[in-house]
Design an enzyme around this catalytic site. Structure first.
Site, PDB file in Angstrom:
ATOM      1  NE  ARG A   1       1.771  -4.660  11.485  1.00 55.12           N
ATOM      2  CZ  ARG A   1       2.797  -4.565  10.636  1.00 55.12           C
ATOM      3  NH1 ARG A   1       3.937  -5.155  10.911  1.00 55.12           N
ATOM      4  NH2 ARG A   1       2.677  -3.876   9.536  1.00 55.12           N
TER       5      ARG A   1
ATOM      6  NE  ARG B   1       6.148  -0.188  10.032  1.00 47.94           N
ATOM      7  CZ  ARG B   1       4.982  -0.192   9.401  1.00 47.94           C
ATOM      8  NH1 ARG B   1       4.861   0.333   8.192  1.00 47.94           N
ATOM      9  NH2 ARG B   1       3.924  -0.725   9.968  1.00 47.94           N
TER      10      ARG B   1
ATOM     11  NE  ARG C   1      -4.397  -1.022   9.956  1.00 49.82           N
ATOM     12  CZ  ARG C   1      -3.383  -0.509   9.267  1.00 49.82           C
ATOM     13  NH1 ARG C   1      -3.480   0.672   8.709  1.00 49.82           N
ATOM     14  NH2 ARG C   1      -2.269  -1.183   9.154  1.00 49.82           N
TER      15      ARG C   1
ATOM     16  CE  LYS D   1      -2.122  -1.049   3.831  1.00 56.95           C
ATOM     17  NZ  LYS D   1      -1.383  -2.312   4.097  1.00 56.95           N
TER      18      LYS D   1
ATOM     19  NE  ARG E   1       7.023  -2.469   6.282  1.00 57.75           N
ATOM     20  CZ  ARG E   1       5.684  -2.388   6.359  1.00 57.75           C
ATOM     21  NH1 ARG E   1       4.986  -1.873   5.363  1.00 57.75           N
ATOM     22  NH2 ARG E   1       5.070  -2.854   7.424  1.00 57.75           N
TER      23      ARG E   1
HETATM   24  P1  ADP Z   1       1.092  -1.550   7.361  1.00 58.10           P
HETATM   25  O1  ADP Z   1       1.507  -0.617   6.250  1.00 58.10           O
HETATM   26  O2  ADP Z   1       2.117  -2.571   7.625  1.00 58.10           O
HETATM   27  O3  ADP Z   1      -0.259  -2.117   7.155  1.00 58.10           O
HETATM   28  P2  ADP Z   1       0.665   0.880   8.853  1.00 58.10           P
HETATM   29  O4  ADP Z   1       1.892   1.675   8.673  1.00 58.10           O
HETATM   30  O5  ADP Z   1      -0.513   1.233   8.000  1.00 58.10           O
HETATM   31  O6  ADP Z   1       1.029  -0.664   8.678  1.00 58.10           O
HETATM   32  O7  ADP Z   1       0.176   0.921  10.362  1.00 58.10           O
HETATM   33  C1  ADP Z   1       1.054   0.666  11.433  1.00 58.10           C
HETATM   34  C2  ADP Z   1       0.271   0.653  12.724  1.00 58.10           C
HETATM   35  O8  ADP Z   1      -0.321   1.953  12.933  1.00 58.10           O
HETATM   36  C3  ADP Z   1      -0.896  -0.319  12.784  1.00 58.10           C
HETATM   37  O9  ADP Z   1      -0.499  -1.627  13.146  1.00 58.10           O
HETATM   38  C4  ADP Z   1      -1.778   0.343  13.849  1.00 58.10           C
HETATM   39  O10 ADP Z   1      -1.279   0.123  15.149  1.00 58.10           O
HETATM   40  C5  ADP Z   1      -1.602   1.827  13.537  1.00 58.10           C
HETATM   41  N1  ADP Z   1      -2.625   2.288  12.580  1.00 58.10           N
HETATM   42  C6  ADP Z   1      -2.426   2.738  11.314  1.00 58.10           C
HETATM   43  N2  ADP Z   1      -3.575   3.082  10.734  1.00 58.10           N
HETATM   44  C7  ADP Z   1      -4.570   2.852  11.651  1.00 58.10           C
HETATM   45  C8  ADP Z   1      -5.977   2.989  11.653  1.00 58.10           C
HETATM   46  N3  ADP Z   1      -6.647   3.432  10.572  1.00 58.10           N
HETATM   47  N4  ADP Z   1      -6.648   2.652  12.773  1.00 58.10           N
HETATM   48  C9  ADP Z   1      -6.006   2.208  13.858  1.00 58.10           C
HETATM   49  N5  ADP Z   1      -4.684   2.034  13.921  1.00 58.10           N
HETATM   50  C10 ADP Z   1      -3.950   2.351  12.835  1.00 58.10           C
HETATM   51  P1  ADP Z   2       2.136  -1.880   3.189  1.00 66.77           P
HETATM   52  O1  ADP Z   2       2.115  -0.372   3.196  1.00 66.77           O
HETATM   53  O2  ADP Z   2       0.928  -2.459   2.516  1.00 66.77           O
HETATM   54  O3  ADP Z   2       2.358  -2.463   4.541  1.00 66.77           O
HETATM   55  P2  ADP Z   2       4.717  -1.592   1.838  1.00 66.77           P
HETATM   56  O4  ADP Z   2       4.422  -0.701   0.679  1.00 66.77           O
HETATM   57  O5  ADP Z   2       5.413  -1.015   2.997  1.00 66.77           O
HETATM   58  O6  ADP Z   2       3.359  -2.353   2.290  1.00 66.77           O
HETATM   59  O7  ADP Z   2       5.547  -2.825   1.271  1.00 66.77           O
HETATM   60  C1  ADP Z   2       6.028  -3.875   2.133  1.00 66.77           C
HETATM   61  C2  ADP Z   2       7.390  -4.352   1.625  1.00 66.77           C
HETATM   62  O8  ADP Z   2       7.232  -5.006   0.359  1.00 66.77           O
HETATM   63  C3  ADP Z   2       8.409  -3.236   1.384  1.00 66.77           C
HETATM   64  O9  ADP Z   2       9.678  -3.709   1.743  1.00 66.77           O
HETATM   65  C4  ADP Z   2       8.342  -2.994  -0.123  1.00 66.77           C
HETATM   66  O10 ADP Z   2       9.602  -2.529  -0.631  1.00 66.77           O
HETATM   67  C5  ADP Z   2       8.022  -4.378  -0.648  1.00 66.77           C
HETATM   68  N1  ADP Z   2       7.195  -4.356  -1.863  1.00 66.77           N
HETATM   69  C6  ADP Z   2       6.149  -3.550  -2.153  1.00 66.77           C
HETATM   70  N2  ADP Z   2       5.619  -3.850  -3.367  1.00 66.77           N
HETATM   71  C7  ADP Z   2       6.353  -4.889  -3.842  1.00 66.77           C
HETATM   72  C8  ADP Z   2       6.322  -5.651  -5.072  1.00 66.77           C
HETATM   73  N3  ADP Z   2       5.420  -5.418  -6.030  1.00 66.77           N
HETATM   74  N4  ADP Z   2       7.214  -6.638  -5.204  1.00 66.77           N
HETATM   75  C9  ADP Z   2       8.128  -6.882  -4.228  1.00 66.77           C
HETATM   76  N5  ADP Z   2       8.216  -6.199  -3.076  1.00 66.77           N
HETATM   77  C10 ADP Z   2       7.350  -5.208  -2.883  1.00 66.77           C
END
Ligand code: ADP
Ligand code: ADP
Length: 216
Positions: free
Chosen positions: A170, A159, A88, A13, A127
């Site tokens: 998660r 992270r 979410r 994302k 990541r």
């Molecule tokens: P990922 O990209 O791996 O899905 P995020 O960076 O979006 O993780 O979120 C990291 C953490 O921030 C989540 O595990 C949660 O604790 C918090 N968080 C992010 N967005 C929300 C939301 N919309 N509602 C509640 N908690 C959130």
């Molecule tokens: P999210 O926000 O959904 O948690 P991220 O954008 O942070 O996901 O991506 C998670 C990990 O996967 C990062 O290390 C990113 O560089 C890698 N990644 C994202 N898209 C791809 C892809 N199409 N192929 C391989 N790795 C990817």
């Protein structure tokens, strides 16, 4: 264009949000990024959010929604935005809908990034994020041998919530609380699924192809 990205942690994302938002010239609003900035800044919001984030739980709706309301009220979000990581759960989605309605706005499209669990675990395990510019990298797929950002030279970090134990939790939280949004938005007729496997640029292409028919 008012867009939401949904998908499990690690689906890509944040990575896709960077490109889609820049292609569409709209701000990318990532609740995870805003929470992490507050944690680094040591604000009260950051202190509260950290206790939930470290466990891999959602930060309480009340706090999250107030933060999003403030961000969506800013000038740059009036003509469109891309939400990454919000809503979410269904309660957040309902409040978002009501909030936009009050402002005479509505969502145009929700993109679901579809990847399987094995790929998600591989993506999260590798990541790395730039501490300076926030860009997202992957140790294996981006062949990151050093710990420096290719874009700005900043130091990369892993992270805290990408540790294996927390990742498992998660993913459960996603299944229980966030996955129901897929049928919620399908019922509203604004959901499109995008295959999020394969190279980053190809996923961006698929996402842009899915978005185009919804552009005014
Ligand atoms: P990922 O990209 O791996 O899905 P995020 O960076 O979006 O993780 O979120 C990291 C953490 O921030 C989540 O595990 C949660 O604790 C918090 N968080 C992010 N967005 C929300 C939301 N919309 N509602 C509640 N908690 C959130
Ligand atoms: P999210 O926000 O959904 O948690 P991220 O954008 O942070 O996901 O991506 C998670 C990990 O996967 C990062 O290390 C990113 O560089 C890698 N990644 C994202 N898209 C791809 C892809 N199409 N192929 C391989 N790795 C990817």
């Amino acid at each position: 264009m008012r867009l939401v990205l949904v998908g499990p942690p690690g689906a890509g994302k944040g990575t896709q949000a960077q490109y889609i938002a820049s292609n569409l010239s709209i701000p990318k609003i990532s609740t995870g990024d805003i929470f992490r900035a507050n944690v680094s800044g040591g604000t009260d919001l950051g202190k509260l959010a950290k206790t939930y984030m470290d466990r891999g739980d959602l930060v309480p709706d009340e706090v999250t929604i107030a933060m999003v309301r403030d961000r969506l009220s800013e000038d740059d979000a009036q003509d469109g935005f891309l939400l990454d990581g919000f809503p979410r759960n269904v309660a957040q989605a309902e409040i978002l809908r009501d909030m936009l309605k009050d402002w005479g706005q509505e969502l145009d499209l929700v993109l679901e990034l579809v990847v399987d669990d094995d790929e998600v675990v591989r993506r999260l395990a590798g990541r790395r994020t730039c501490s300076q510019c926030g860009r997202i990298w992957h140790v294996e797929f981006d062949d990151k041998k050093d710990d420096k950002c290719d874009a700005c030279g900043g130091a990369l970090f892993q992270r805290d919530d990408d540790k294996e134990e927390t990742v498992r939790h998660r993913l459960e939280v996603y299944q229980e609380q966030t996955a129901p949004l897929v049928s919620y938005y399908a019922d509203e007729d604004i959901l499109v699924g995008v295959d999020a496997t394969g190279p980053v640029e190809e996923v961006t292409q698929r996402a842009m192809d899915a978005i185009r028919p919804f552009m005014g």
